[in-house]
Scaffold this motif. Structure first.
Motif, short mmCIF file in Angstrom:
data_model
loop_
_atom_site.label_atom_id
_atom_site.label_comp_id
_atom_site.label_asym_id
_atom_site.label_seq_id
_atom_site.Cartn_x
_atom_site.Cartn_y
_atom_site.Cartn_z
N GLY B 75 129.01 42.77 48.51
CA GLY B 75 130.10 42.34 47.63
C GLY B 75 131.01 43.49 47.27
N THR B 76 130.42 44.62 46.94
CA THR B 76 131.22 45.79 46.60
C THR B 76 132.05 46.24 47.80
OG1 THR B 76 129.45 46.50 45.11
CG2 THR B 76 131.14 48.12 45.66
N GLU B 77 131.39 46.34 48.93
CA GLU B 77 132.09 46.80 50.12
C GLU B 77 133.24 45.86 50.48
OE1 GLU B 77 129.59 47.33 53.52
OE2 GLU B 77 131.29 47.71 54.87
N THR B 78 132.97 44.57 50.40
CA THR B 78 134.01 43.60 50.74
C THR B 78 135.22 43.77 49.83
OG1 THR B 78 132.33 42.02 51.46
CG2 THR B 78 134.52 41.15 50.94
N ARG B 79 134.94 43.85 48.55
CA ARG B 79 136.04 43.96 47.58
C ARG B 79 136.86 45.23 47.82
NH1 ARG B 79 136.23 41.13 41.94
NH2 ARG B 79 138.03 42.16 41.04
N VAL B 80 136.18 46.31 48.11
CA VAL B 80 136.90 47.57 48.33
C VAL B 80 137.70 47.52 49.63
CG1 VAL B 80 136.58 50.02 48.82
CG2 VAL B 80 135.34 48.96 46.93
N LEU B 94 145.58 59.61 48.81
CA LEU B 94 145.10 59.71 47.43
C LEU B 94 145.31 58.40 46.67
CD1 LEU B 94 145.96 63.28 46.08
CD2 LEU B 94 143.73 62.18 46.18
N ASP B 95 146.40 57.72 46.98
CA ASP B 95 146.61 56.41 46.37
C ASP B 95 145.56 55.42 46.85
OD1 ASP B 95 148.79 57.43 45.12
OD2 ASP B 95 150.28 56.47 46.39
N LYS B 96 145.22 55.52 48.13
CA LYS B 96 144.17 54.65 48.66
C LYS B 96 142.86 54.90 47.93
CE LYS B 96 145.81 54.20 53.47
NZ LYS B 96 145.48 54.54 54.87
N ILE B 97 142.56 56.16 47.69
CA ILE B 97 141.31 56.48 46.99
C ILE B 97 141.31 55.87 45.60
CG2 ILE B 97 140.02 58.39 45.95
CD1 ILE B 97 140.66 60.05 48.46
N CYS B 98 142.45 55.92 44.94
CA CYS B 98 142.55 55.30 43.61
C CYS B 98 142.31 53.80 43.69
CB CYS B 98 143.91 55.58 42.99
SG CYS B 98 143.89 57.05 41.94
N ASP B 136 123.61 49.20 55.85
CA ASP B 136 124.67 48.74 54.94
C ASP B 136 125.23 49.89 54.11
OD1 ASP B 136 124.73 45.84 55.40
OD2 ASP B 136 122.67 45.91 54.69
N GLN B 137 124.32 50.69 53.59
CA GLN B 137 124.76 51.80 52.74
C GLN B 137 125.63 52.77 53.52
OE1 GLN B 137 120.62 52.56 51.12
NE2 GLN B 137 121.81 53.03 49.31
N VAL B 143 133.34 54.12 54.81
CA VAL B 143 134.65 53.69 54.30
C VAL B 143 135.25 54.81 53.44
CG1 VAL B 143 135.85 52.05 52.81
CG2 VAL B 143 134.06 51.24 54.37
N TRP B 144 134.44 55.32 52.53
CA TRP B 144 134.90 56.39 51.66
C TRP B 144 135.13 57.68 52.43
CZ3 TRP B 144 136.16 56.36 46.48
CH2 TRP B 144 135.89 55.18 45.79
N LYS B 145 134.23 57.95 53.35
CA LYS B 145 134.35 59.18 54.13
C LYS B 145 135.71 59.23 54.84
CE LYS B 145 131.57 62.07 57.19
NZ LYS B 145 131.72 61.99 58.66
N ARG B 146 136.05 58.09 55.41
CA ARG B 146 137.31 58.01 56.14
C ARG B 146 138.50 58.28 55.20
NH1 ARG B 146 136.80 52.82 58.14
NH2 ARG B 146 134.81 53.49 59.02
N LEU B 147 138.43 57.71 54.00
CA LEU B 147 139.51 57.94 53.03
C LEU B 147 139.66 59.43 52.73
CD1 LEU B 147 139.01 55.11 50.37
CD2 LEU B 147 140.71 55.23 52.20
#
Lengths: 209, 209
Positions: B75-80, B94-98, B136-137, B143-147
């Motif tokens: 759910g978290t991943e989908t929403r993000v 940086l805006d994407k990270i926000c 999953d983790q 996703v974050w790493k790429r950002l």
DNA sequence: GTCTATATCTTGATAGAC
DNA sequence: GTCTATCAAGATATAGAC
């Protein structure tokens, strides 16, 4: 005969050492497995005793766990306040916050399993235990609160920053590190430097600070 | 008859609804009490069924808990990822990270108990469960790493910043919020704004960004 | 599909020997 | 002080009725 005073019992040296072994074993098991799956037998095995031996020192499993978590909390607070006390009075508040960040992280990752056991299980405590622990938690929270208020009063923080949210986000970033740091390849000094850096830049009013 | 496909069973509508009720009840109990003290009976009571009914849908207590935690993570991943997908391609990293920070926090505090149950119990999972969940983790971590890598490559990050440490400190700050936010008087929007602000300023190369 | 009743198993805790 | 043996409680899980 040298003795050590605890909550409700006078213990000899040997006795005190055994209790410490049990407590340390409990801290280790709580850190690795968490309150959910930390069986008394596991703790006893890690301490090199049989489970019933624990009841010579603690009235219940809960009491043992509470003791471990409290030790961890107090250990962290002690380390942080000591580090702060060593600072010069007129150290800029943001520098103080960095020192607190470093001390908190070192307590978590260098000191012992107690501190890690505390942060990893504090959210799993049953309500009565939580109530008993509240005073300790609040006292430590006030240490940080004071730092943030000093920083604000001295104009070191950005305008409009929500102090409470900022403080708890910073502490949260630190308290979550036990979930990943050991498995990462990040050296402790790098972790500390990054945490200080993020905190300082995140909070500071002066972009060049 | 409309059906829904799950792991190992074809379920009717009614059946699917009951399972969802059980799962939601489990999420609630796991969030409030934690894996340590979440009894099957508590979950059943919250779902309005008797404990044995759960075994029609799950082979074991563990399987139910794992399902809840997985739902929360997904759910978290989908929403993000959805929030990120809605952004313009050339949005500054940086805006994407926000945006990711906001979506992650909203998933935790607005979406449901699943997400909170997941972060609050992920550290308490037994080892086999943890192993099954790793894929999953890792996927969400990427996703974050790429950002963060985008931000670095586009020169938006400060020089010398340790990407991995920074990323996990930021996520940690967010994941720790369930421990305090509900008891605080901080409005969600303030929490989000503060978190975005700390993150952006903490990471940014350009002091005025 | 969900219940009642019950079996089984785990584990915290106690008794009592040493 | 710590052990062996055992108890008691509570939880998961199963059987079988409906």
């Amino acid at each position: 005969m040298p003795t050590v005073e605890t909550a409700s019992r006078v213990l000899t040296d040997k006795s005190a050492r055994t209790q410490e072994r049990i407590r340390a074993a409990a801290a280790q098991v709580l850190t690795e497995r968490g309150m959910a799956t930390a069986r008394l037998g596991d703790i006893a095995a890690a301490a090199g005793v049989q489970a019933p031996a624990i009841y010579y020192y603690y009235a219940s499993r809960e009491e043992l766990i509470e003791d471990v978590i409290r030790q961890g909390q107090i250990g962290t607070e002690t380390r942080v306040t000591q580090a702060l006390d060593e600072l010069d009075e007129q150290t800029p508040a943001l520098d103080k916050i960095c020192v607190a960040v470093e001390a908190h992280l070192r307590a978590l990752h260098e000191l012992s399993d107690y501190t890690t056991a505390a942060v990893r299980n504090v959210g799993q405590m049953p309500t009565e235990m939580r109530a008993r622990m509240q005073a300790d938690q609040r006292r430590y929270g006030r240490v940080w609160k004071r730092l943030f208020e000093q920083a604000r009063d001295q104009g070191e923080l950005r305008e409009g920053l929500d102090l409470r949210a900022a403080q708890l986000l910073v502490i949260g970033a630190l308290n979550w590190t036990p979930e990943w740091w050991a498995d990462s390849s990040v050296p402790l000094d790098t972790l500390i430097a990054t945490a200080c850096d993020l905190t300082r830049r995140g909070l500071a009013a002066d972009p060049r600070s």
